[in-house]
Write a protein that holds these residues in place. Structure first.
Motif, PDB file in Angstrom:
ATOM      1  N   SER A 258       0.914  -1.275   0.106  1.00 46.67           N
ATOM      2  CA  SER A 258      -0.091   0.084  -0.121  1.00 46.67           C
ATOM      3  C   SER A 258       0.902   1.335  -0.138  1.00 46.67           C
ATOM      4  O   SER A 258       0.502   2.280  -0.659  1.00 46.67           O
ATOM      5  CB  SER A 258      -1.096  -0.056   1.420  1.00 46.67           C
ATOM      6  N   LEU A 259       1.724   1.377   0.815  1.00 46.07           N
ATOM      7  CA  LEU A 259       2.759   2.481   0.771  1.00 46.07           C
ATOM      8  C   LEU A 259       3.346   2.922  -0.399  1.00 46.07           C
ATOM      9  O   LEU A 259       3.486   3.964  -0.791  1.00 46.07           O
ATOM     10  CB  LEU A 259       3.808   2.252   2.124  1.00 46.07           C
ATOM     11  N   GLU A 260       3.867   1.679  -1.042  1.00 49.86           N
ATOM     12  CA  GLU A 260       4.608   1.767  -2.407  1.00 49.86           C
ATOM     13  C   GLU A 260       3.469   2.342  -3.552  1.00 49.86           C
ATOM     14  O   GLU A 260       3.808   3.127  -4.261  1.00 49.86           O
ATOM     15  CB  GLU A 260       5.125   0.605  -2.845  1.00 49.86           C
ATOM     16  N   THR A 261       2.371   1.956  -3.521  1.00 50.01           N
ATOM     17  CA  THR A 261       1.344   2.550  -4.300  1.00 50.01           C
ATOM     18  C   THR A 261       1.047   3.879  -4.033  1.00 50.01           C
ATOM     19  O   THR A 261       0.714   4.655  -4.908  1.00 50.01           O
ATOM     20  CB  THR A 261       0.106   1.831  -3.989  1.00 50.01           C
ATOM     21  N   MET A 262       1.341   4.452  -2.826  1.00 48.47           N
ATOM     22  CA  MET A 262       0.846   5.634  -2.516  1.00 48.47           C
ATOM     23  C   MET A 262       2.329   6.677  -2.696  1.00 48.47           C
ATOM     24  O   MET A 262       2.389   7.680  -2.041  1.00 48.47           O
ATOM     25  CB  MET A 262       0.413   5.815  -1.107  1.00 48.47           C
ATOM     26  N   GLY A 263       3.341   6.174  -3.282  1.00 51.47           N
ATOM     27  CA  GLY A 263       4.738   6.825  -3.429  1.00 51.47           C
ATOM     28  C   GLY A 263       5.701   6.685  -2.580  1.00 51.47           C
ATOM     29  O   GLY A 263       6.696   7.540  -2.589  1.00 51.47           O
ATOM     30  N   TYR A 264       5.335   6.026  -1.374  1.00 55.50           N
ATOM     31  CA  TYR A 264       6.510   5.587  -0.417  1.00 55.50           C
ATOM     32  C   TYR A 264       7.736   4.955  -0.931  1.00 55.50           C
ATOM     33  O   TYR A 264       7.663   4.063  -1.895  1.00 55.50           O
ATOM     34  CB  TYR A 264       6.076   5.059   0.964  1.00 55.50           C
ATOM     35  N   GLY A 265       8.801   5.254  -0.478  1.00 52.72           N
ATOM     36  CA  GLY A 265       9.934   4.272  -0.901  1.00 52.72           C
ATOM     37  C   GLY A 265      11.176   5.357  -1.644  1.00 52.72           C
ATOM     38  O   GLY A 265      11.987   4.456  -2.220  1.00 52.72           O
ATOM     39  N   THR A 266      10.960   6.401  -1.730  1.00 51.27           N
ATOM     40  CA  THR A 266      11.797   7.397  -2.580  1.00 51.27           C
ATOM     41  C   THR A 266      12.835   8.235  -1.366  1.00 51.27           C
ATOM     42  O   THR A 266      12.311   8.292  -0.159  1.00 51.27           O
ATOM     43  CB  THR A 266      11.098   8.471  -3.377  1.00 51.27           C
ATOM     44  N   SER A 267      13.624   8.869  -2.004  1.00 48.92           N
ATOM     45  CA  SER A 267      14.458   9.661  -1.033  1.00 48.92           C
ATOM     46  C   SER A 267      13.759  10.867  -0.358  1.00 48.92           C
ATOM     47  O   SER A 267      13.747  11.224   0.857  1.00 48.92           O
ATOM     48  CB  SER A 267      15.688  10.339  -1.646  1.00 48.92           C
ATOM     49  N   ASP A 268      12.551  11.529  -1.242  1.00 45.31           N
ATOM     50  CA  ASP A 268      11.745  12.407  -0.878  1.00 45.31           C
ATOM     51  C   ASP A 268      10.698  11.975   0.285  1.00 45.31           C
ATOM     52  O   ASP A 268      10.041  12.795   1.046  1.00 45.31           O
ATOM     53  CB  ASP A 268      11.345  13.357  -2.048  1.00 45.31           C
ATOM     54  N   ASN A 269      10.223  10.580  -0.107  1.00 45.03           N
ATOM     55  CA  ASN A 269       9.230  10.017   0.865  1.00 45.03           C
ATOM     56  C   ASN A 269       9.619   8.596   1.345  1.00 45.03           C
ATOM     57  O   ASN A 269       9.223   7.721   0.786  1.00 45.03           O
ATOM     58  CB  ASN A 269       8.110   9.978  -0.024  1.00 45.03           C
ATOM     59  N   PRO A 270      10.384   8.735   2.242  1.00 44.46           N
ATOM     60  CA  PRO A 270      10.999   7.318   2.760  1.00 44.46           C
ATOM     61  C   PRO A 270       9.985   6.382   3.435  1.00 44.46           C
ATOM     62  O   PRO A 270       8.843   6.747   3.921  1.00 44.46           O
ATOM     63  CB  PRO A 270      12.111   7.714   3.846  1.00 44.46           C
ATOM     64  N   TYR A 271      10.017   5.379   3.258  1.00 39.35           N
ATOM     65  CA  TYR A 271       9.279   4.289   4.138  1.00 39.35           C
ATOM     66  C   TYR A 271       9.391   4.772   5.717  1.00 39.35           C
ATOM     67  O   TYR A 271      10.351   5.222   6.048  1.00 39.35           O
ATOM     68  CB  TYR A 271       9.749   2.851   4.203  1.00 39.35           C
ATOM     69  N   PRO A 272       8.029   4.499   6.188  1.00 39.38           N
ATOM     70  CA  PRO A 272       7.940   4.727   7.801  1.00 39.38           C
ATOM     71  C   PRO A 272       8.952   3.698   8.365  1.00 39.38           C
ATOM     72  O   PRO A 272       9.153   2.512   7.593  1.00 39.38           O
ATOM     73  CB  PRO A 272       6.596   4.600   8.153  1.00 39.38           C
ATOM     74  N   ILE A 273       8.890   3.618   9.562  1.00 36.95           N
ATOM     75  CA  ILE A 273       9.373   2.553  10.595  1.00 36.95           C
ATOM     76  C   ILE A 273       8.386   1.335  10.536  1.00 36.95           C
ATOM     77  O   ILE A 273       7.161   1.512  10.780  1.00 36.95           O
ATOM     78  CB  ILE A 273       9.441   2.622  11.994  1.00 36.95           C
ATOM     79  N   ILE A 274       8.777   0.175  10.010  1.00 37.44           N
ATOM     80  CA  ILE A 274       7.733  -1.036  10.045  1.00 37.44           C
ATOM     81  C   ILE A 274       8.036  -2.110  10.901  1.00 37.44           C
ATOM     82  O   ILE A 274       9.475  -2.573  10.623  1.00 37.44           O
ATOM     83  CB  ILE A 274       7.426  -1.332   8.656  1.00 37.44           C
ATOM     84  N   THR A 275       7.534  -2.679  11.791  1.00 33.32           N
ATOM     85  CA  THR A 275       7.745  -3.820  12.520  1.00 33.32           C
ATOM     86  C   THR A 275       7.144  -5.051  12.058  1.00 33.32           C
ATOM     87  O   THR A 275       6.374  -5.105  10.887  1.00 33.32           O
ATOM     88  CB  THR A 275       7.351  -3.526  14.001  1.00 33.32           C
ATOM     89  N   GLY A 276       7.423  -6.112  12.544  1.00 35.72           N
ATOM     90  CA  GLY A 276       6.972  -7.652  11.985  1.00 35.72           C
ATOM     91  C   GLY A 276       7.594  -8.581  12.989  1.00 35.72           C
ATOM     92  O   GLY A 276       8.235  -8.361  14.157  1.00 35.72           O
ATOM     93  N   GLN A 277       7.035  -9.811  12.662  1.00 31.70           N
ATOM     94  CA  GLN A 277       7.571 -11.017  13.422  1.00 31.70           C
ATOM     95  C   GLN A 277       7.485 -12.103  12.510  1.00 31.70           C
ATOM     96  O   GLN A 277       6.879 -12.051  11.459  1.00 31.70           O
ATOM     97  CB  GLN A 277       6.942 -11.455  14.560  1.00 31.70           C
TER      98      GLN A 277
END
Length: 364
Positions: A258-277
């Motif tokens: 979802s984040l990538e679809t909304m334009g996250y993942g660039t230098s201007d719009n980096p990914y948020p901190i995302i946790t997991g297990q």
């Protein structure tokens, strides 16, 4: 004289036949003793082979029990609770002596477990606590609250909330409500995060902070993606999302999509901190790529070190030691736990070192 010799010979032959019969009787009498000494059989029931964590646990548990002198039977249920209940009943029919069960649905195995108990089979719930039945003898799991605390503390430390004023934005993705573990994960994480929500350093713009508001049914990645789509379009069209507390890697996959679809993942719009297990391979790849921040690894070797001695005690007529209890709705089930292990970009090689993945899988 000939008659005497003939009689003597007949007596010798008769004694020989008796000796053979006695020898045969002794062999026959030994057979039940050999049967009594036959290997005990452990039935292992995993929810699916599709997730690496369960396939690895199945392999490690099988090897550990066999190395300890037990026979094993193992089944994977393809995430079908009805199928898993049938697998348990089949193992009862085959005469297993103990069951180790990772439930597909924690509330769906009551009848099957009670049939096992009626047959004198020792029942161990592993990872997920089977609920609403007296027929669970023991529970072995990682420290459920600690799991959530690892995730929450990672966000606290990475945003440096002790020293930064903020505010930072946060959204929460909790586990499925039919999994008894999910509430513990949520509570552990909120132990760390709630103080910063209360003082305003963390802001959940959606207002969705309760467990029921944030739970993703069936741990479904597509449902996580759909919910994140709605959150991003509804609350973050003009503001960056700084952190996402995500209970598991499977949900993180949907969040990242979802984040990538909304334009996250660039230098201007980096990914948020995302946790997991779970340290799923896709999550490990995403950590190396800078998409996911961390995952919590559950070491099957640590699990085996706990579970085999417990089974040994059971068959020796001893009461297995426990370190805590968990209530399953009708009883406090004696339990032992082990700690999850935090994995991030700095130590992904640990998964290779302990044999969870090959070097080619992680780094290829």
């Amino acid at each position: 004289m000939k008659k005497v010799i003939a009689i003597a010979l007949a007596l010798v032959m008769l004694l020989g036949l008796c000796a053979c019969a006695a020898s045969g009787d002794k062999k026959t009498n030994d057979e039940p003793a050999a049967s009594a000494d036959a290997k005990k059989t452990i039935g292992i029931l995993m929810p699916t082979k599709e997730q690496t964590i369960w396939s690895i646990q199945g392999e490690r548990l099988t090897a550990a029990f066999e190395n300890a002198g037990y026979a094993t039977q193992i089944e994977y249920a393809e995430d079908d609770s009805a199928k898993q209940a049938m697998q348990i009943e089949n193992m009862i029919t085959k005469g297993v002596n103990a069951l180790v069960i990772v439930a597909v649905d924690c509330a769906a195995l009551t009848d099957a477990c009670e049939k096992a108990k009626d047959a004198g089979i020792y029942v161990i719930a592993e990872d997920r606590l089977i609920t609403n039945t007296e027929a669970v003898d023991y529970y072995i799991t990682f420290d459920l609250t600690r799991m959530g605390e690892l995730q929450g503390q990672y966000i606290v430390d990475t945003l440096d909330l002790e020293n930064q004023d903020g505010p930072f934005t946060l959204e929460i993705f909790s586990g499925s409500q039919d999994d008894t573990n999910a509430t513990f994960f949520y509570e552990g994480a909120m132990n760390k995060l709630q103080p910063y929500i209360d003082n305003g350093k963390l802001v959940v713009k959606s207002g969705q902070t309760s467990y029921t508001q944030t739970a993703i049914q069936s741990w479904d990645s597509s449902k996580a993606q759909s919910r994140m789509d709605n959150l991003l379009s509804g609350y973050y069209a003009d503001e960056h999302l700084d952190a996402v507390l995500v209970a598991a890697d499977c949900l993180a996959l949907g969040v990242i999509s979802s984040l990538e679809t909304m334009g996250y993942g660039t230098s201007d719009n980096p990914y948020p901190i995302i946790t997991g297990q779970d340290a799923e391979l896709a999550a490990v790849k995403n950590i190396k790529a800078g998409k996911q921040s961390m995952t919590a690894f559950l070491d099957a070797n640590a699990l085996c070190e706990i579970i085999v001695p417990i089974v040994n005690d059971v068959f020796a007529g001893k009461e297995p030691a426990s370190t805590t209890t968990y209530n399953n709705g009708v009883k406090d089930v004696p339990a032992s736990t082990y700690d999850p292990y935090l994995i991030d970009k700095d130590n992904v090689q640990y998964l290779v070192d302990v044999g969870f993945y090959t070097d080619a899988e992680v780094n290829g």
